[in-house]
Motif scaffolding. Sequence first.
Motif, PDB file in Angstrom:
ATOM      1  N   PHE A 146      -5.196 -33.716 -71.246  1.00 43.04           N
ATOM      2  CA  PHE A 146      -6.139 -32.916 -71.688  1.00 43.04           C
ATOM      3  C   PHE A 146      -6.530 -31.907 -71.346  1.00 43.04           C
ATOM      4  O   PHE A 146      -7.131 -30.576 -71.441  1.00 43.04           O
ATOM      5  CB  PHE A 146      -7.103 -33.837 -71.999  1.00 43.04           C
ATOM      6  CG  PHE A 146      -7.520 -35.331 -72.932  1.00 43.04           C
ATOM      7  CD1 PHE A 146      -6.992 -35.498 -74.059  1.00 43.04           C
ATOM      8  CD2 PHE A 146      -7.689 -36.613 -71.597  1.00 43.04           C
ATOM      9  CE1 PHE A 146      -6.148 -36.159 -74.757  1.00 43.04           C
ATOM     10  CE2 PHE A 146      -7.163 -37.713 -72.447  1.00 43.04           C
ATOM     11  CZ  PHE A 146      -7.041 -37.360 -73.494  1.00 43.04           C
ATOM     12  N   ARG A 147      -6.390 -31.396 -69.891  1.00 42.09           N
ATOM     13  CA  ARG A 147      -6.431 -30.345 -69.556  1.00 42.09           C
ATOM     14  C   ARG A 147      -5.937 -29.293 -69.026  1.00 42.09           C
ATOM     15  O   ARG A 147      -4.400 -29.569 -69.318  1.00 42.09           O
ATOM     16  CB  ARG A 147      -6.645 -30.645 -67.667  1.00 42.09           C
ATOM     17  CG  ARG A 147      -7.915 -29.503 -67.094  1.00 42.09           C
ATOM     18  CD  ARG A 147      -7.892 -29.824 -65.374  1.00 42.09           C
ATOM     19  NE  ARG A 147      -9.094 -31.340 -65.567  1.00 42.09           N
ATOM     20  CZ  ARG A 147     -10.001 -31.387 -65.675  1.00 42.09           C
ATOM     21  NH1 ARG A 147     -10.498 -30.140 -65.440  1.00 42.09           N
ATOM     22  NH2 ARG A 147     -10.815 -32.686 -64.991  1.00 42.09           N
ATOM     23  N   HIS A 148      -6.023 -27.742 -69.645  1.00 42.15           N
ATOM     24  CA  HIS A 148      -5.480 -27.037 -69.698  1.00 42.15           C
ATOM     25  C   HIS A 148      -4.812 -26.813 -67.828  1.00 42.15           C
ATOM     26  O   HIS A 148      -5.302 -27.044 -67.034  1.00 42.15           O
ATOM     27  CB  HIS A 148      -6.254 -25.573 -69.716  1.00 42.15           C
ATOM     28  CG  HIS A 148      -5.286 -24.166 -70.339  1.00 42.15           C
ATOM     29  ND1 HIS A 148      -4.909 -23.552 -68.912  1.00 42.15           N
ATOM     30  CD2 HIS A 148      -5.088 -23.842 -71.470  1.00 42.15           C
ATOM     31  CE1 HIS A 148      -3.759 -22.438 -69.452  1.00 42.15           C
ATOM     32  NE2 HIS A 148      -3.718 -22.477 -71.102  1.00 42.15           N
ATOM     33  N   VAL A 153      -4.575 -26.992 -61.632  1.00 41.22           N
ATOM     34  CA  VAL A 153      -4.226 -26.020 -61.067  1.00 41.22           C
ATOM     35  C   VAL A 153      -5.079 -25.449 -60.633  1.00 41.22           C
ATOM     36  O   VAL A 153      -4.459 -26.093 -59.085  1.00 41.22           O
ATOM     37  CB  VAL A 153      -3.372 -24.726 -60.703  1.00 41.22           C
ATOM     38  CG1 VAL A 153      -2.948 -23.791 -60.247  1.00 41.22           C
ATOM     39  CG2 VAL A 153      -1.753 -24.910 -61.837  1.00 41.22           C
ATOM     40  N   ALA A 154      -6.111 -25.172 -60.716  1.00 37.13           N
ATOM     41  CA  ALA A 154      -7.640 -25.219 -59.770  1.00 37.13           C
ATOM     42  C   ALA A 154      -8.455 -26.786 -59.099  1.00 37.13           C
ATOM     43  O   ALA A 154      -8.728 -26.245 -58.012  1.00 37.13           O
ATOM     44  CB  ALA A 154      -8.294 -24.321 -61.295  1.00 37.13           C
ATOM     45  N   LYS A 155      -8.093 -27.226 -60.055  1.00 38.88           N
ATOM     46  CA  LYS A 155      -8.217 -28.863 -59.348  1.00 38.88           C
ATOM     47  C   LYS A 155      -7.405 -28.898 -58.309  1.00 38.88           C
ATOM     48  O   LYS A 155      -7.493 -29.984 -57.446  1.00 38.88           O
ATOM     49  CB  LYS A 155      -8.096 -30.092 -60.365  1.00 38.88           C
ATOM     50  CG  LYS A 155      -8.686 -31.183 -60.653  1.00 38.88           C
ATOM     51  CD  LYS A 155      -8.446 -32.443 -61.374  1.00 38.88           C
ATOM     52  CE  LYS A 155      -9.093 -33.704 -61.076  1.00 38.88           C
ATOM     53  NZ  LYS A 155      -9.676 -34.599 -62.236  1.00 38.88           N
ATOM     54  N   LYS A 216     -13.871 -24.033 -58.897  1.00 39.77           N
ATOM     55  CA  LYS A 216     -15.094 -25.022 -60.094  1.00 39.77           C
ATOM     56  C   LYS A 216     -15.086 -24.615 -60.733  1.00 39.77           C
ATOM     57  O   LYS A 216     -14.663 -25.452 -62.365  1.00 39.77           O
ATOM     58  CB  LYS A 216     -15.891 -25.736 -58.770  1.00 39.77           C
ATOM     59  CG  LYS A 216     -15.923 -26.283 -57.427  1.00 39.77           C
ATOM     60  CD  LYS A 216     -16.897 -27.219 -56.598  1.00 39.77           C
ATOM     61  CE  LYS A 216     -15.960 -27.549 -55.419  1.00 39.77           C
ATOM     62  NZ  LYS A 216     -17.599 -27.971 -54.274  1.00 39.77           N
ATOM     63  N   ASP A 217     -15.821 -23.504 -61.308  1.00 37.95           N
ATOM     64  CA  ASP A 217     -16.016 -22.958 -62.690  1.00 37.95           C
ATOM     65  C   ASP A 217     -14.724 -22.937 -63.301  1.00 37.95           C
ATOM     66  O   ASP A 217     -14.778 -23.165 -64.782  1.00 37.95           O
ATOM     67  CB  ASP A 217     -16.486 -22.120 -62.090  1.00 37.95           C
ATOM     68  CG  ASP A 217     -17.915 -21.992 -62.498  1.00 37.95           C
ATOM     69  OD1 ASP A 217     -18.605 -22.980 -61.176  1.00 37.95           O
ATOM     70  OD2 ASP A 217     -18.296 -20.617 -61.239  1.00 37.95           O
ATOM     71  N   MET A 218     -13.677 -22.871 -62.983  1.00 34.57           N
ATOM     72  CA  MET A 218     -12.527 -22.855 -63.679  1.00 34.57           C
ATOM     73  C   MET A 218     -11.995 -24.224 -63.982  1.00 34.57           C
ATOM     74  O   MET A 218     -11.376 -24.084 -64.817  1.00 34.57           O
ATOM     75  CB  MET A 218     -11.095 -22.122 -62.610  1.00 34.57           C
ATOM     76  CG  MET A 218     -11.517 -20.391 -62.079  1.00 34.57           C
ATOM     77  SD  MET A 218     -11.812 -19.412 -64.133  1.00 34.57           S
ATOM     78  CE  MET A 218     -10.387 -19.085 -64.103  1.00 34.57           C
ATOM     79  N   ALA A 221     -14.447 -24.763 -66.966  1.00 36.08           N
ATOM     80  CA  ALA A 221     -14.103 -23.744 -68.476  1.00 36.08           C
ATOM     81  C   ALA A 221     -12.655 -24.138 -68.854  1.00 36.08           C
ATOM     82  O   ALA A 221     -12.126 -24.056 -69.770  1.00 36.08           O
ATOM     83  CB  ALA A 221     -13.955 -21.972 -67.765  1.00 36.08           C
ATOM     84  N   TYR A 222     -12.129 -24.921 -68.017  1.00 34.67           N
ATOM     85  CA  TYR A 222     -10.315 -25.098 -68.814  1.00 34.67           C
ATOM     86  C   TYR A 222     -10.293 -26.600 -68.877  1.00 34.67           C
ATOM     87  O   TYR A 222      -9.367 -27.120 -69.329  1.00 34.67           O
ATOM     88  CB  TYR A 222      -9.079 -24.488 -67.913  1.00 34.67           C
ATOM     89  CG  TYR A 222      -9.213 -23.353 -67.865  1.00 34.67           C
ATOM     90  CD1 TYR A 222      -8.598 -22.497 -69.659  1.00 34.67           C
ATOM     91  CD2 TYR A 222      -9.745 -22.017 -67.403  1.00 34.67           C
ATOM     92  CE1 TYR A 222      -7.514 -20.836 -69.320  1.00 34.67           C
ATOM     93  CE2 TYR A 222      -9.593 -20.568 -67.470  1.00 34.67           C
ATOM     94  CZ  TYR A 222      -9.409 -20.267 -68.840  1.00 34.67           C
ATOM     95  OH  TYR A 222      -8.463 -18.812 -68.708  1.00 34.67           O
TER      96      TYR A 222
END
Length: 223
Positions: A146-148, A153-155, A216-218, A221-222
């Motif tokens: 489910f995650r873009h 990658v950010a996570k 974290k915002d990214m 957002a994705y």
Amino acid sequence: MTIPVEFLQSIPYFSGLSITELDSIREFIFDKKAERGQMILAEGEPADILYFVASGAVKVFKTSADGKEQILNIVRPGESFNDVPIFDGGPNPASAEAMGAVVLYSIRRSELEVILRNHPQVALNVTKVLAGQARHLGLLVEDLSFRHVIGRVAKILIEYAGDGTGPRPRLTQQEIAAMAGTVREVVGRSLKALEEEGAIRLEHHRIVVADMNALKDMVAAYS
């Protein structure tokens, strides 16, 4: 090699045990060393040994028929791997490879059974460890489904990116791709996007987190 009792105390399997109990348990434990890139386990082979990482890091992964790798977990000091087949008697469900020089502490299945009979607290601890591993895999499926990819990658960077001098391994773009369920080229584009947002900096093949809050915002957002 004599296993330090202090290290055994840090392993979730042996939480809450007395020094006397830990002394009796460490008689069953033996050590193993591996260098970067060395295979420790191969998927599908018979399983007889439970491993704990004493130092370094081990990647646990599955490989598709066409050779694509999916990293399921990166195991760090104090954590265990190959738990499930030791208890259900099946083959290794995944492969494991050293990400650098590693020291492992190991227990054979037959000896773990003795420990479980003699120390009921270990059995209670095992249920918590296996529940935690199941939760981790559930979150991985959620991310992959489910995650873009930019959010994935950010996570990963939030958890693993660093200068490589601490306990967290420094990941290559290929390893990030294998964790995010994508290919290296897509990871490269995702890193560029994160750099443009000011969340990271790319410096001489290194990824530096420039703004943790932006990263974290990214993720949000994705999602």
